[in-house]
Design an enzyme around this catalytic site. Structure first.
Site, PDB file in Angstrom:
ATOM      1  N   GLY A   1       2.645   2.221  10.880  1.00  0.00           N
ATOM      2  CA  GLY A   1       3.567   3.350  10.768  1.00  0.00           C
ATOM      3  C   GLY A   1       4.276   3.690  12.068  1.00  0.00           C
TER       4      GLY A   1
ATOM      5  CE  LYS B   1      -0.247   3.105   4.844  1.00  0.00           C
ATOM      6  NZ  LYS B   1      -0.118   3.160   6.294  1.00  0.00           N
TER       7      LYS B   1
ATOM      8  CG  HIS C   1      -5.833   1.651   5.286  1.00  0.00           C
ATOM      9  ND1 HIS C   1      -5.417   2.572   6.215  1.00  0.00           N
ATOM     10  CD2 HIS C   1      -4.794   0.816   5.073  1.00  0.00           C
ATOM     11  CE1 HIS C   1      -4.153   2.289   6.552  1.00  0.00           C
ATOM     12  NE2 HIS C   1      -3.754   1.231   5.869  1.00  0.00           N
TER      13      HIS C   1
ATOM     14  CB  SER D   1       5.443  -1.874  11.926  1.00  0.00           C
ATOM     15  OG  SER D   1       5.035  -0.538  12.205  1.00  0.00           O
TER      16      SER D   1
ATOM     17  CG  ASN E   1      -1.745   1.208   1.398  1.00  0.00           C
ATOM     18  OD1 ASN E   1      -1.776   2.066   0.512  1.00  0.00           O
ATOM     19  ND2 ASN E   1      -2.431   1.324   2.522  1.00  0.00           N
TER      20      ASN E   1
ATOM     21  CD  GLU F   1      -3.254  -2.638   7.184  1.00  0.00           C
ATOM     22  OE1 GLU F   1      -2.140  -2.808   6.677  1.00  0.00           O
ATOM     23  OE2 GLU F   1      -3.940  -1.626   6.967  1.00  0.00           O
TER      24      GLU F   1
ATOM     25  CD  GLU G   1      -2.993   5.238   6.912  1.00  0.00           C
ATOM     26  OE1 GLU G   1      -2.963   5.303   5.668  1.00  0.00           O
ATOM     27  OE2 GLU G   1      -2.077   4.730   7.598  1.00  0.00           O
TER      28      GLU G   1
HETATM   29  P1  13P Z   1       3.161   0.376   7.719  1.00  0.00           P
HETATM   30  O1  13P Z   1       3.733  -0.890   7.113  1.00  0.00           O
HETATM   31  O2  13P Z   1       3.883   1.602   7.269  1.00  0.00           O
HETATM   32  O3  13P Z   1       3.016   0.262   9.182  1.00  0.00           O
HETATM   33  O4  13P Z   1       1.665   0.519   7.115  1.00  0.00           O
HETATM   34  C1  13P Z   1       0.812  -0.547   7.169  1.00  0.00           C
HETATM   35  C2  13P Z   1      -0.423  -0.221   6.408  1.00  0.00           C
HETATM   36  O5  13P Z   1      -1.200   0.637   6.800  1.00  0.00           O
HETATM   37  C3  13P Z   1      -0.666  -0.939   5.150  1.00  0.00           C
HETATM   38  O6  13P Z   1      -1.948  -0.726   4.681  1.00  0.00           O
END
Ligand code: 13P
Length: 250
Positions: free
Chosen positions: A174, A11, A96, A214, A9, A168, A98
């Site tokens: 992150g 982002k 997601h 992560s 992803n 997740e 976010e």
């Molecule tokens: P990170 O791997 O940066 O923690 O992000 C995970 C994520 O949100 C994948 O959709």
């Protein structure tokens, strides 16, 4: 045996030239590799068309990071399933955290998007996960159960068979703070039990459940070794070809 998948992803990262650069490195790094896992990348909308061309004749598949549930219409700023399909997407990340926390997406909205993706022949990568507060309160299972059941509530058994789930935990995204393989396995197993209860064991045994939060080259192998962890949804570490490739090969 269940599908094994590593999805990236991106982002909100990479303009066109940065996208081209990353994809060329990724594709050349994966050439002639005997991969046991399917690879999916989900770049921003603006790079999809260009990347779709770069991925022709490769085994890497393309996905988007979001879509609207309506077919078309006056929805300024939105993207439809038909638009995603027309640029070569086969997958779409939905729900997601976010999108849920920053943009206020509800279980109800996400369930409409999942239904639309499936009726449009796109595979949803349906994301769920608890916050740190919920984990500390001991409500992880309640949150996960609600998110799963609400997300799939309008699906037929045939449709639910086609989805990919990504667990997740928000506190791991992150932050560099990965769930331990045992913590992740426990939730993945719980998700499978919800699917068994709601549909059947055949369904729950078939659906790939990815872990995200992560995931890095140094922890991927231990996570992926767990029985119910069928792959990873990678954020930060997919922005460098080298680290993404080492996760794919883990
Ligand atoms: P990170 O791997 O940066 O923690 O992000 C995970 C994520 O949100 C994948 O959709």
């Amino acid at each position: 045996m269940r599908r094994r998948i590593i999805a990236g992803n991106w982002k909100m990262h990479n303009n066109i030239s940065e996208s081209q650069n990353l994809v060329s490195k990724l594709v050349s790094g994966l050439t002639n590799q005997n991969l046991i896992r399917e690879v999916i990348i989900c770049p921003p909308f603006t790079s999809l068309c260009e990347i779709s061309n770069l991925l022709k004749d490769t085994k890497v598949e393309l996905g988007a990071q979001n879509m609207h549930f309506e077919e078309k219409g006056a929805f300024t700023g939105e993207i439809s399933s038909d638009m995603l399909k027309s640029v070569g997407c086969k997958y779409v990340i939905l729900g997601h955290s976010e999108r849920r926390t920053i943009f206020g997406e509800t279980d109800e909205l996400i369930s409409k998007k999942i239904k639309k993706a499936l009726t449009s022949d796109l595979t949803p990568i349906f994301c769920i996960g608890e916050s740190l507060e919920q984990r500390e309160n001991g409500t992880t299972n309640d949150v996960i159960k609600r998110q799963v059941l609400e997300g799939i509530k309008d699906l037929t058994e045939e449709e639910v068979n086609k989805i990919i789930i990504a667990y997740e935990p928000i506190w791991a995204i992150g932050t560099g703070k990965t769930a331990t393989p045992e913590q992740a396995q426990e939730v993945h197993k719980f998700i499978r039990s919800i699917l068994t209860e709601t549909f059947s064991e055949t369904v729950s045994e078939k659906i790939p459940i990815l872990y995200g939060g992560s995931v890095k080259p140094n922890n991927a192998e231990d996570l992926l070794a767990k029985e119910d962890i069928d792959g990873a949804l990678v954020g930060g570490a997919c922005l460098e070809a080298e680290s993404f490739i080492s996760i794919i090969k883990a």
